[in-house]
Every structure is written in C-alpha cells, then in structure tokens.
Write an enzyme that holds these catalytic residues in place. Structure first.
Site: not given
Ligand SMILES: NC(=O)c1ccc[n+]([C@@H]2O[C@H](COP(=O)([O-])OP(=O)(O)OC[C@H]3O[C@@H](n4cnc5c(N)ncnc54)[C@H](O)[C@@H]3O)[C@@H](O)[C@H]2O)c1
Ligand SMILES: O=c1ccn([C@@H]2O[C@H](COP(=O)(O)OP(=O)(O)O[C@H]3O[C@H](CO)[C@@H](O)[C@H](O)[C@H]3O)[C@@H](O)[C@H]2O)c(=O)[nH]1
Length: 469
Positions: A166-167, A279-280, A341, A349
């Site tokens: 995860a970022e 991603c999600f 985010f 993003r």
C-alpha cells in the site's frame, strides 16, 4: 533446472516498480537489478536526489543501492536482453474507449512490453507479471511472446506475482509482507522450476511460510479479489456512517465494537469521505467486468455496488457542506486540508478530494488547497478547468485565512497538531469544520467555537437546524 537468478530487469519505474526493485536490490546484493521505463523524466528523477515518488524510507534504500546493484535506465531493450528474469510492472488503467470502456483493464502497455521482450530476447527468460491484470492475462501474453520471438529455441516461463504493497507504507510492506504470492504452471517441471527461481529471490528475506504458490489463474484472481474485499470493508463502514448520522449512533464506536469480533478484525474499518488511489476502483471495475463477460450479472452487480457506495459517500459529503452552510457556498472560500488520496504519499490518483472539490466548485465555492506533499502542478492537472476557482497554498494558515469552512480530505498527521485556536481566529464566522477523515478532536474544536461536522458522528443541533432535520 532451477535458475539461481543473478540479473533482474523491471519494466516500469512507477510506484510499484521503483520500491519493489529497490527492496530486491537491498536484500539481494548478489543480484543486479535494472529498472527501465520509456519515460526519460521519470528515469532522470530516479537517478537524481529528488525521486519521482514520495514514500517513507525509499530515499535511503535507493541511495544505498543505486550504482551498486540497482540501476535506472531508458535502455529498455538492452536491459531485457541481458537479464534472466523480467518483472513487468507497467500501468494497467481502466479502458477509456472501446469494448469494456470504463470497466475493463487497458492492457496496451502490457502487450507493448511483451512485444519488446519477444523482439530482443536471445536467451530463456522468466517473465513475472507484477502489474495487476485480468484473470488469464498470462495466457494471452504467452501467445504474444511465442509468436513474436525471432530467435528459435528461446523459452519464456510466465509467473504471476501480484503486488500487495500500500502506498505510504510501501517499504514496511515490502520488508515484512503478510504474504508473497507466486502463481505458475506448477503442473509441469519447467513451470515448477520457474516458480522455484522466484521463490529463491524472495527467500533472501521473506520467511518461507509467507511465500505461497498457486496456479496462475488463482494468483491473478487473488489480487483483484483482495482489493475488492478491502474496498468492500470501507464501503460497508461508510454505509454505516450514513445510518449513524441518521440515528445518532457513532460510527467509531460501531467500528470498534465490530472490530473486536475476531472473525471481523479491527483493520480497514475507518469511515471516510471515500476510498481513493489508483487501484481499488480500477480493480473492482475490472473484476466486475470479468464477471459480466462470464454471464455472472448478479456477481458483477454486487461488486459494482461497492464503487456505487463510494460515489454516494463523496456526494453525501458535498451535500452536507452545502446544506450546513445555509444552502449556499457561492463565492465562499473553502479550505481543503489534504489533496492526496491518503497520508504519507504525494499520489492523487482517484483522490476523493478531486470529486469533492469539483462538487464544491459546481456550487460556486472558491477553493483554497493545502497539501504537504502534492505539487501545485499536480493539483492543476487533476482539477483541469476547475483551477480558475482554486488557489493552492504552501502554508496551511494562509489557506485558512478568511475561509468560511475547512474540509479535511486526507488524514495527514500534521493536521492534528495544528493550533486550532489560531485557525479559528483567522477564519470567517461561523467557522465550519467538515472532518472527512475523523482525525481531529471534535470536542476541543467545539469548545473553541467551531461548528463541526464529523462523518458518521451524531449531528450537532446547529447543523440539524441549518439542514432542517
Ligand atoms: N500503486 C500501487 O500502490 C500498486 C500496488 C499494487 C499493484 N499495483 C499495480 O502495479 C501496476 C503498476 O502500477 P504503478 O502505480 O506502479 O503505475 P505507474 O503509472 O506509477 O508506473 C508504470 C510505469 O510503467 C511505464 N511504462 C508503461 N509502458 C511501458 C513500456 N512498454 N516500457 C517501459 N515502461 C513502460 C510508465 O512510463 C510508468 O512510469 C499496475 O498494474 C497497478 O495496478 C499498483
Ligand atoms: O479503513 C480505511 C482504510 C483505507 N481507506 C482509504 O482507502 C484508500 C486506499 O488505501 P490503502 O489501501 O491503504 O492504499 P493503497 O495504496 O490504495 O493500497 C491498496 O491498493 C494497492 C494496489 O493494488 C494494494 O496493493 C494494497 O494492498 C491495497 O491496500 C485510501 O483513500 C484510504 O484513505 C479508508 O477510507 N478507510
């Protein structure tokens, strides 16, 4: 034969390629790791003091390994040709046009990478799918590789090795992953050997019991499923946040009680203004589209509803802001604290701040945005035409000066330690706080004089009367 890998090339120097390869280089000093990209500015940044992405702990590792066994270059072909193992970590965004637009994964970059691999390979290669891809992509890629390779006798073994980092916590996630998943054609000897070669790389620092193997299709699907399950938890708690506001329950107390059930567990139950990130949404839409393609309409609808709930949550937040402020925000300065985010990343993003910001601008607001890591240029790129109503700030207090309201969009730790008394002093009155991340001390803010809306918490009388409920 199990190849003991000594040279790795990674195609794609992004949020995944950069950090994962830095970790392999750090933990496997005997392996030469070359990260390649078609973007010259990105590669230049990886070779400079100002890395292209912000990730806690990344700088130190890159500086330690770069020039020793970690290299960044745009010589894609040269690096592929001389490596035994090729990771493909290119972007796989949602298709914007054509069949499956708005849902399916766009594999243009993946296929282009595969064609380059085929064209320049003169020796056997183990190809590792690191990008998140639809189930059975490996099959398609194998065909592209086999049909385009000019050198006879070259063998390609394709593995799926999805990335779960995860970022914001990427380096910790890579140092001690919950699991490393490797999918391969484990029914044949060569497939088994290829899997063993990749297992051997990770075994340099990951305990064996955390390295799990599966067939190719299971590994590919597990990645999409993991993201869908994680996002579904957020949409579930966010759905509860709306019900909490309607009933006087407190979503934090509900989440705490839920999380104490060992079958549910406490993680990923933070109600928020909505999940973001690259991603999600992309992966759930892709998963649902695959279901549709297999005629599983009910299954697809189930997963689409997770994204639908996320959109509802962002819209609901905008409506709360407008209705709380006497149904008009026209020409009012509204400060957004945070644009990324999530905290500890400069990535924007699919950030909820983008949709919420556009919603507020549509109602006439003037936005003042402050984020500790996101650049002005990035905000301008994300907000496009809306920028004429936006000012970006380098100091939070200047962003807040004369603002009617503040919306907390990202859970940056520094927001918690601000002098909220001072902030109250510089804002217009009544001064509103809309906490979309539940990170502030709401009782203290109310004591100072703020009108506070905290997502999923009982609505205070001032707001109830302003909203007429
Ligand atoms: N960002 C995350 O946290 C994360 C986590 C897990 C998995 N993933 C998945 O990993 C993949 C990569 O994601 P990302 O966030 O690193 O994307 P990114 O956009 O940051 O990086 C992708 C890079 O690939 C390069 N590229 C594209 N085509 C190329 C080609 N043919 N040759 C050389 N370079 C090429 C692009 O220039 C870009 O720099 C995606 O499939 C994503 O879904 C992302
Ligand atoms: O309880 C929570 C947890 C997260 N979020 C939000 O959800 C989004 C995604 O957060 P997170 O999952 O922590 O970050 P990502 O970097 O998007 O990581 C996800 O997506 C990656 C890309 O596929 C996967 O590798 C990771 O396992 C998966 O967690 C962010 O907007 C968070 O603020 C919440 O609102 N509530």
């Amino acid at each position: 034969m199990v190849v003991k890998v000594t040279s790795i090339c990674c195609i794609g120097a992004g949020y995944v390629g950069g950090p994962t390869m830095a970790m392999i280089a750090l933990k496997c000093p005997h392996i030469k790791v070359t990260v390649v990209d078609i973007s010259q500015p990105r590669i230049d940044a990886w070779n400079s003091d100002e890395l292209p992405i912000y990730e806690p702990g990344l700088d130190e590792i890159v500086k330690q390994c770069r020039g020793k066994n970690l290299f960044f270059t745009t010589d894609v072909e040269g690096a592929i040709a001389e490596s035994e193992m090729i990771f493909v970590s290119v972007n796989t965004p949602t298709k914007k046009t054509g069949l499956g637009k708005g849902k399916a994964a766009d594999l243009t970059y993946w296929e282009s990478a595969a064609r380059t691999i085929a064209a320049v390979s003169k020796t056997n290669k183990i190809i590792v799918e690191k990008s998140t891809v639809p189930v059975r992509t490996a099959e398609a890629i194998e065909k592209v590789l086999q049909r385009n390779c000019n050198t006879s006798g070259v063998r390609f073994d394709i593995l799926s090795n999805p990335e779960f980092l995860a970022e914001g916590t990427a380096m910790d996630d890579l140092t001690a992953p919950d699991r490393v998943l490797i999918g391969g054609k484990i029914e044949g000897q060569e497939g088994t050997d290829a899997v063993a070669s990749l297992v051997e790389v990770y075994a340099n620092w990951v305990p064996q019991e955390r390295i799990i193997t599966a067939n190719l299709w299971s590994a590919e699907l597990s990645k999409l499923a993991a993201n869908a399950f994680l996002a579904q938890r957020i949409s579930s708690i966010n759905s509860m946040s709306a019900l909490c506001e309607a009933t006087g329950a407190d979503v934090s107390q509900v989440a705490y009680a839920l999380g104490k059930d060992s079958r549910i567990g406490p993680k990923f139950l933070n109600a928020s203004v909505g999940f973001g990130g690259s991603c999600f949404q992309k992966d759930i839409l892709n998963l649902a589209y695959i279901c549709e393609c297999h005629g599983l309409t009910e299954v697809a609808d189930y997963w689409y509803s997770v994204v639908g709930m996320n959109d509802y949550q962002k819209n609901r937040f905008v409506k709360r802001v407008v209705s709380a402020m006497f149904n008009t925000i026209r020409n009012k300065k509204i400060c957004m604290l945070g644009f990324a985010f999530k905290k500890d990343t400069g990535d924007t993003r699919e950030a909820p701040a983008i949709d919420v910001g556009n919603g507020l601008i549509e109602d006439g607001a003037r936005l003042a945005i402050y984020d500790p890591k996101v650049s002005d240029a990035q905000i301008a790129m994300d907000m496009g035409a809306g920028m004429s109503n936006i000012t970006t700030y380098k100091s939070h207090i200047e962003a807040l000066r004369d603002a009617h309201a503040v919306c907390v969009m990202t859970e940056w730790d520094e927001f918690k330690s601000y002098d909220w008394g001072e902030i109250y002093g510089v804002m217009q009155k009544p001064a509103f706080v809309f906490d979309g991340r539940l990170i502030l001390d709401h009782d203290k803010l109310r004591e100072i004089g703020f009108i506070v809306y905290a997502l999923g918490k009982p609505i205070e009388p001032f707001l109830r009367s302003a909203e007429g409920n």
